[in-house]
Design a protein around this motif. Structure first.
Motif, PDB file in Angstrom:
ATOM      1  N   SER A 178       0.867  -1.181   0.000  1.00 20.49           N
ATOM      2  CA  SER A 178       0.000   0.000   0.000  1.00 20.49           C
ATOM      3  C   SER A 178       0.905   1.232   0.000  1.00 20.49           C
ATOM      4  N   ALA A 229       0.946   3.468   2.234  1.00 20.11           N
ATOM      5  CA  ALA A 229       1.437   3.624   3.612  1.00 20.11           C
ATOM      6  C   ALA A 229       2.635   2.708   3.875  1.00 20.11           C
ATOM      7  N   GLU A 230       2.572   1.486   3.311  1.00 21.07           N
ATOM      8  CA  GLU A 230       3.698   0.550   3.512  1.00 21.07           C
ATOM      9  C   GLU A 230       4.965   1.056   2.827  1.00 21.07           C
ATOM     10  N   MET A 285       6.423   3.858   4.745  1.00 21.29           N
ATOM     11  CA  MET A 285       7.180   3.386   5.911  1.00 21.29           C
ATOM     12  C   MET A 285       8.566   2.893   5.519  1.00 21.29           C
ATOM     13  N   GLY A 328      10.455   6.062   4.624  1.00 18.63           N
ATOM     14  CA  GLY A 328      10.615   6.993   5.748  1.00 18.63           C
ATOM     15  C   GLY A 328      10.024   8.359   5.469  1.00 18.63           C
ATOM     16  N   VAL A 329       8.930   8.379   4.655  1.00 14.55           N
ATOM     17  CA  VAL A 329       8.224   9.637   4.400  1.00 14.55           C
ATOM     18  C   VAL A 329       6.731   9.427   4.704  1.00 14.55           C
ATOM     19  N   SER A 330       5.950  10.490   4.519  1.00 15.47           N
ATOM     20  CA  SER A 330       4.508  10.368   4.796  1.00 15.47           C
ATOM     21  C   SER A 330       3.784   9.729   3.617  1.00 15.47           C
ATOM     22  N   ARG A 331       2.591   9.191   3.902  1.00 14.30           N
ATOM     23  CA  ARG A 331       1.789   8.570   2.842  1.00 14.30           C
ATOM     24  C   ARG A 331       1.373   9.621   1.807  1.00 14.30           C
ATOM     25  N   ALA A 332       1.112  10.840   2.287  1.00 15.80           N
ATOM     26  CA  ALA A 332       0.720  11.939   1.390  1.00 15.80           C
ATOM     27  C   ALA A 332       1.835  12.233   0.379  1.00 15.80           C
ATOM     28  N   CYS A 333       3.070  12.080   0.834  1.00 15.22           N
ATOM     29  CA  CYS A 333       4.226  12.323  -0.037  1.00 15.22           C
ATOM     30  C   CYS A 333       4.248  11.295  -1.168  1.00 15.22           C
ATOM     31  N   ASN A 354       1.741   9.538  -2.259  1.00 13.40           N
ATOM     32  CA  ASN A 354       0.560   9.792  -3.083  1.00 13.40           C
ATOM     33  C   ASN A 354       0.830  10.926  -4.076  1.00 13.40           C
ATOM     34  N   ALA A 355       1.440  11.995  -3.602  1.00 16.96           N
ATOM     35  CA  ALA A 355       1.722  13.152  -4.465  1.00 16.96           C
ATOM     36  C   ALA A 355       2.739  12.794  -5.555  1.00 16.96           C
ATOM     37  N   ARG A 377       2.150  14.982  -8.913  1.00 21.58           N
ATOM     38  CA  ARG A 377       1.967  16.351  -8.460  1.00 21.58           C
ATOM     39  C   ARG A 377       3.121  16.858  -7.608  1.00 21.58           C
ATOM     40  N   TYR A 378       4.047  15.963  -7.357  1.00 16.90           N
ATOM     41  CA  TYR A 378       5.242  16.376  -6.612  1.00 16.90           C
ATOM     42  C   TYR A 378       6.456  15.618  -7.133  1.00 16.90           C
TER      43      TYR A 378
END
Lengths: 135, 75
Positions: free
Chosen positions: B15, B17-18, B21, B24-29, B31-32, B37-38
């Motif tokens: 996923s 989120a996995e 992890m 070592g960044v956020s899930r939003a990162c 996703n972007a 978009r990033y």
């Protein structure tokens, strides 16, 4: 296939708890400082010293939070800090202008509270923008 | 910048989120980055590629001026 639940992200938990500690400490400092205004002599000095120590803890927590965020989140924290900085600049100019017109001086601690409030508002606005853009 | 993150993640059944992890960044990162978009920094791009055991150019494909870019022909 059964739906999988996402694992608990320790980094996210750390960031949330740091923010929680930051706002709890901010409220605590404000309460102790307000209490000091109604105290006298030794008690007043002790309370002021306690709020000063609390302020250092506050800054330390904020620095730890800034170190825990990733590069993507840093963009949004930067937006929040920019919002707070420009807001403070406008407020300080307004305060100086009103003071010169004869209005009473705004105490220093009020400006600290304003800075925290503006930063929080910046955080809310940037997280709302992020949600609107990416979610 | 185009990315094969979603495909690589699906191959491993991870996923967002996995993967977040592991990197070592956020899930939003994640996703972007996935949705284009990033654009990640170079160290983060290397870190992501390393998690998948790939080279950076196998994960991220530069889109502008693709004519002379060997990475653009891999997708």
């Amino acid at each position: 296939m059964s739906p999988r639940s996402d694992p608990v992200d320790p980094l996210a938990v750390k960031k949330q708890s740091l923010l929680r500690v930051f706002y709890t400490a901010a409220l605590g400092c404000a309460a102790v400082f307000a209490l000091a205004q109604y105290s006298h002599n030794f008690q007043r000095e002790a309370l002021l010293a306690l709020s000063l120590i609390g302020s250092f803890f506050l800054v330390w927590t904020l620095l730890r939070f800034l170190r825990a965020i990733d590069e993507f989140e840093r963009r949004y924290i930067y937006e929040a800090l920019t919002f707070a900085f420009i807001g403070m600049l406008i407020l300080l100019i307004g305060e100086a202008f009103l003071e010169n017109l004869g209005f009473s001086r705004v105490p220093g601690y009020a400006n600290v509270v304003l800075a925290v409030v503006l930063w929080s508002a910046g955080l809310i606005i940037s997280s709302w923008r992020r949600h609107w853009r990416y979610e | 910048m185009k990315t094969r993150l979603r495909v690589l993640r699906a191959e491993r059944e991870w996923s967002q989120a996995e993967l977040a992890m592991h990197v070592g960044v956020s899930r939003a990162c994640i996703n972007a980055i996935e949705t284009g978009r990033y654009d990640p920094s170079l160290p983060l791009a290397f870190k992501i590629a390393r998690v998948f055991g790939k080279n950076v150019e196998e994960v991220f494909l530069y889109q502008n001026g693709e004519s002379g870019n060997p990475a653009s022909s891999q997708d």
